[in-house]
Design a protein around this motif. Structure first.
Motif, PDB file in Angstrom:
ATOM      1  N   GLY A 149       0.802  -1.223   0.000  1.00  0.00           N
ATOM      2  CA  GLY A 149       0.000   0.000   0.000  1.00  0.00           C
ATOM      3  C   GLY A 149       0.831   1.268   0.000  1.00  0.00           C
ATOM      4  O   GLY A 149       0.618   2.165  -0.825  1.00  0.00           O
ATOM      5  N   SER A 150       1.788   1.352   0.902  1.00  0.00           N
ATOM      6  CA  SER A 150       2.635   2.546   0.992  1.00  0.00           C
ATOM      7  C   SER A 150       3.478   2.723  -0.267  1.00  0.00           C
ATOM      8  O   SER A 150       3.649   3.839  -0.765  1.00  0.00           O
ATOM      9  CB  SER A 150       3.554   2.447   2.203  1.00  0.00           C
ATOM     10  OG  SER A 150       2.818   2.405   3.386  1.00  0.00           O
ATOM     11  N   ARG A 151       3.991   1.603  -0.775  1.00  0.00           N
ATOM     12  CA  ARG A 151       4.801   1.666  -1.992  1.00  0.00           C
ATOM     13  C   ARG A 151       3.951   2.116  -3.175  1.00  0.00           C
ATOM     14  O   ARG A 151       4.408   2.877  -4.031  1.00  0.00           O
ATOM     15  CB  ARG A 151       5.423   0.304  -2.275  1.00  0.00           C
ATOM     16  CG  ARG A 151       6.487  -0.073  -1.267  1.00  0.00           C
ATOM     17  CD  ARG A 151       6.993  -1.465  -1.515  1.00  0.00           C
ATOM     18  NE  ARG A 151       7.760  -1.512  -2.737  1.00  0.00           N
ATOM     19  CZ  ARG A 151       8.966  -2.042  -2.851  1.00  0.00           C
ATOM     20  NH1 ARG A 151       9.536  -2.607  -1.808  1.00  0.00           N
ATOM     21  NH2 ARG A 151       9.600  -2.043  -3.992  1.00  0.00           N
ATOM     22  N   PHE A 152       2.699   1.653  -3.224  1.00  0.00           N
ATOM     23  CA  PHE A 152       1.801   1.996  -4.325  1.00  0.00           C
ATOM     24  C   PHE A 152       1.500   3.493  -4.333  1.00  0.00           C
ATOM     25  O   PHE A 152       1.504   4.121  -5.391  1.00  0.00           O
ATOM     26  CB  PHE A 152       0.516   1.167  -4.230  1.00  0.00           C
ATOM     27  CG  PHE A 152      -0.460   1.435  -5.341  1.00  0.00           C
ATOM     28  CD1 PHE A 152      -0.176   1.046  -6.641  1.00  0.00           C
ATOM     29  CD2 PHE A 152      -1.652   2.085  -5.088  1.00  0.00           C
ATOM     30  CE1 PHE A 152      -1.073   1.287  -7.675  1.00  0.00           C
ATOM     31  CE2 PHE A 152      -2.555   2.335  -6.108  1.00  0.00           C
ATOM     32  CZ  PHE A 152      -2.269   1.937  -7.412  1.00  0.00           C
ATOM     33  N   VAL A 153       1.248   4.062  -3.176  1.00  0.00           N
ATOM     34  CA  VAL A 153       0.956   5.498  -3.099  1.00  0.00           C
ATOM     35  C   VAL A 153       2.173   6.300  -3.572  1.00  0.00           C
ATOM     36  O   VAL A 153       2.036   7.244  -4.361  1.00  0.00           O
ATOM     37  CB  VAL A 153       0.540   5.910  -1.668  1.00  0.00           C
ATOM     38  CG1 VAL A 153       0.439   7.417  -1.539  1.00  0.00           C
ATOM     39  CG2 VAL A 153      -0.775   5.246  -1.293  1.00  0.00           C
ATOM     40  N   ALA A 154       3.365   5.929  -3.125  1.00  0.00           N
ATOM     41  CA  ALA A 154       4.582   6.622  -3.556  1.00  0.00           C
ATOM     42  C   ALA A 154       4.768   6.484  -5.067  1.00  0.00           C
ATOM     43  O   ALA A 154       5.130   7.448  -5.753  1.00  0.00           O
ATOM     44  CB  ALA A 154       5.794   6.068  -2.816  1.00  0.00           C
ATOM     45  N   TYR A 155       4.502   5.278  -5.587  1.00  0.00           N
ATOM     46  CA  TYR A 155       4.631   5.050  -7.029  1.00  0.00           C
ATOM     47  C   TYR A 155       3.633   5.912  -7.804  1.00  0.00           C
ATOM     48  O   TYR A 155       3.985   6.459  -8.850  1.00  0.00           O
ATOM     49  CB  TYR A 155       4.436   3.570  -7.358  1.00  0.00           C
ATOM     50  CG  TYR A 155       4.422   3.306  -8.843  1.00  0.00           C
ATOM     51  CD1 TYR A 155       5.613   3.302  -9.574  1.00  0.00           C
ATOM     52  CD2 TYR A 155       3.236   3.106  -9.530  1.00  0.00           C
ATOM     53  CE1 TYR A 155       5.610   3.095 -10.936  1.00  0.00           C
ATOM     54  CE2 TYR A 155       3.220   2.898 -10.890  1.00  0.00           C
ATOM     55  CZ  TYR A 155       4.412   2.887 -11.594  1.00  0.00           C
ATOM     56  OH  TYR A 155       4.396   2.687 -12.948  1.00  0.00           O
ATOM     57  N   LEU A 156       2.396   6.017  -7.321  1.00  0.00           N
ATOM     58  CA  LEU A 156       1.401   6.829  -8.017  1.00  0.00           C
ATOM     59  C   LEU A 156       1.836   8.283  -8.116  1.00  0.00           C
ATOM     60  O   LEU A 156       1.653   8.936  -9.154  1.00  0.00           O
ATOM     61  CB  LEU A 156       0.044   6.746  -7.319  1.00  0.00           C
ATOM     62  CG  LEU A 156      -0.782   5.501  -7.580  1.00  0.00           C
ATOM     63  CD1 LEU A 156      -2.100   5.570  -6.814  1.00  0.00           C
ATOM     64  CD2 LEU A 156      -1.044   5.298  -9.059  1.00  0.00           C
ATOM     65  N   ILE A 157       2.424   8.796  -7.042  1.00  0.00           N
ATOM     66  CA  ILE A 157       2.920  10.178  -7.054  1.00  0.00           C
ATOM     67  C   ILE A 157       4.050  10.320  -8.073  1.00  0.00           C
ATOM     68  O   ILE A 157       4.050  11.239  -8.901  1.00  0.00           O
ATOM     69  CB  ILE A 157       3.377  10.613  -5.645  1.00  0.00           C
ATOM     70  CG1 ILE A 157       2.169  10.673  -4.699  1.00  0.00           C
ATOM     71  CG2 ILE A 157       4.105  11.956  -5.702  1.00  0.00           C
ATOM     72  CD1 ILE A 157       2.534  10.803  -3.240  1.00  0.00           C
ATOM     73  N   ASP A 158       5.002   9.387  -8.036  1.00  0.00           N
ATOM     74  CA  ASP A 158       6.112   9.423  -8.998  1.00  0.00           C
ATOM     75  C   ASP A 158       5.602   9.277 -10.429  1.00  0.00           C
ATOM     76  O   ASP A 158       6.069   9.960 -11.345  1.00  0.00           O
ATOM     77  CB  ASP A 158       7.123   8.321  -8.700  1.00  0.00           C
ATOM     78  CG  ASP A 158       7.944   8.602  -7.456  1.00  0.00           C
ATOM     79  OD1 ASP A 158       8.068   9.776  -7.066  1.00  0.00           O
ATOM     80  OD2 ASP A 158       8.473   7.635  -6.874  1.00  0.00           O
ATOM     81  N   PHE A 159       4.625   8.383 -10.632  1.00  0.00           N
ATOM     82  CA  PHE A 159       4.068   8.144 -11.959  1.00  0.00           C
ATOM     83  C   PHE A 159       3.363   9.398 -12.482  1.00  0.00           C
ATOM     84  O   PHE A 159       3.514   9.750 -13.655  1.00  0.00           O
ATOM     85  CB  PHE A 159       3.105   6.954 -11.918  1.00  0.00           C
ATOM     86  CG  PHE A 159       2.590   6.535 -13.264  1.00  0.00           C
ATOM     87  CD1 PHE A 159       3.442   5.984 -14.209  1.00  0.00           C
ATOM     88  CD2 PHE A 159       1.249   6.696 -13.583  1.00  0.00           C
ATOM     89  CE1 PHE A 159       2.966   5.596 -15.447  1.00  0.00           C
ATOM     90  CE2 PHE A 159       0.763   6.315 -14.823  1.00  0.00           C
ATOM     91  CZ  PHE A 159       1.623   5.761 -15.759  1.00  0.00           C
ATOM     92  N   ALA A 160       2.616  10.083 -11.634  1.00  0.00           N
ATOM     93  CA  ALA A 160       1.945  11.322 -12.043  1.00  0.00           C
ATOM     94  C   ALA A 160       2.962  12.380 -12.454  1.00  0.00           C
ATOM     95  O   ALA A 160       2.773  13.083 -13.466  1.00  0.00           O
ATOM     96  CB  ALA A 160       1.062  11.839 -10.912  1.00  0.00           C
ATOM     97  N   ILE A 161       4.053  12.476 -11.708  1.00  0.00           N
ATOM     98  CA  ILE A 161       5.122  13.424 -12.060  1.00  0.00           C
ATOM     99  C   ILE A 161       5.746  13.032 -13.388  1.00  0.00           C
ATOM    100  O   ILE A 161       5.999  13.889 -14.253  1.00  0.00           O
ATOM    101  CB  ILE A 161       6.175  13.501 -10.934  1.00  0.00           C
ATOM    102  CG1 ILE A 161       5.566  14.147  -9.689  1.00  0.00           C
ATOM    103  CG2 ILE A 161       7.421  14.261 -11.400  1.00  0.00           C
ATOM    104  CD1 ILE A 161       6.423  14.036  -8.443  1.00  0.00           C
ATOM    105  N   GLN A 162       5.993  11.732 -13.591  1.00  0.00           N
ATOM    106  CA  GLN A 162       6.583  11.259 -14.846  1.00  0.00           C
ATOM    107  C   GLN A 162       5.665  11.542 -16.035  1.00  0.00           C
ATOM    108  O   GLN A 162       6.137  11.964 -17.099  1.00  0.00           O
ATOM    109  CB  GLN A 162       6.899   9.770 -14.756  1.00  0.00           C
ATOM    110  CG  GLN A 162       8.052   9.457 -13.839  1.00  0.00           C
ATOM    111  CD  GLN A 162       8.252   7.963 -13.635  1.00  0.00           C
ATOM    112  OE1 GLN A 162       7.438   7.138 -14.028  1.00  0.00           O
ATOM    113  NE2 GLN A 162       9.367   7.613 -13.013  1.00  0.00           N
ATOM    114  N   ILE A 163       4.369  11.317 -15.865  1.00  0.00           N
ATOM    115  CA  ILE A 163       3.416  11.605 -16.949  1.00  0.00           C
ATOM    116  C   ILE A 163       3.445  13.092 -17.286  1.00  0.00           C
ATOM    117  O   ILE A 163       3.472  13.479 -18.462  1.00  0.00           O
ATOM    118  CB  ILE A 163       1.982  11.160 -16.558  1.00  0.00           C
ATOM    119  CG1 ILE A 163       1.905   9.647 -16.456  1.00  0.00           C
ATOM    120  CG2 ILE A 163       0.942  11.701 -17.538  1.00  0.00           C
ATOM    121  CD1 ILE A 163       2.128   8.909 -17.752  1.00  0.00           C
ATOM    122  N   GLY A 164       3.460  13.931 -16.259  1.00  0.00           N
ATOM    123  CA  GLY A 164       3.543  15.374 -16.493  1.00  0.00           C
ATOM    124  C   GLY A 164       4.803  15.758 -17.246  1.00  0.00           C
ATOM    125  O   GLY A 164       4.758  16.566 -18.186  1.00  0.00           O
TER     126      GLY A 164
END
Length: 168
Positions: free
Chosen positions: A25-40
């Protein structure tokens, strides 16, 4: 009592340190934040390089840098933390509790390709759920683990009152 979500380390001074290993769960939330930044960043890069063959080549090189190289640089020079890990209070360390090295970060991030197989991180999720310290394939190969980052010591509690050491 020994908990599965802790990595106990013994220092040469005879002090036991417990690192709190984080799960899916914690890793997934961190990944989602990183993924959103990468998409941007990818959208911004796409706008900057434009279309056409040269633009496509620039986009592919940029995609590699954003998806693979940026996590390595953040982890190596950011004390094991990408922006998502920093926001969520996570940190990548080696299994002996030391800061992640450049090579370990390269290994763990290059193997994201394996973790992502055959669908959206299926191998990585199974590895996290099956491994003792919630490690994905990249972590197992690199000898790393994701832990809850230690909070810095609040030194204000130990500070002397104002004027305590001033001369009369």
């Amino acid at each position: 009592m020994e908990l599965d979500d802790r990595l106990r380390l013994s220092t040469p001074e005879g002090i036991d340190l417990d690192l709190i290993v984080v799960g899916l769960g914690s890793r997934f939330v961190a990944y989602l934040i990183d993924f959103a930044i990468q998409i941007g960043l990818m959208i911004l890069l796409g706008v900057l390089v434009g279309l056409g063959n040269l633009g496509l080549a620039g986009l592919l090189v940029g995609a590699f840098l954003v998806v693979i190289a940026s996590p390595v640089l953040f982890e190596t020079f950011g004390n094991g933390r990408t922006p998502g890990k920093r926001i969520t209070g996570l940190q990548v360390v080696t299994l002996d509790g030391r800061p992640v090295t450049f090579m370990a970060s390269v290994i763990r991030n290059a193997l994201r390709v394996i973790d992502a197989l055959p669908g959206p991180y299926t191998v990585g999720i199974v590895a996290i759920l099956a491994s003792r310290y919630h490690q994905r394939v990249g972590d197992l190969a690199a000898g790393t683990v994701v832990v809850r980052a230690a909070r810095p010591l609040d030194t204000a509690a130990f500070a002397a009152p104002a004027g305590a050491f001033s001369s009369p």
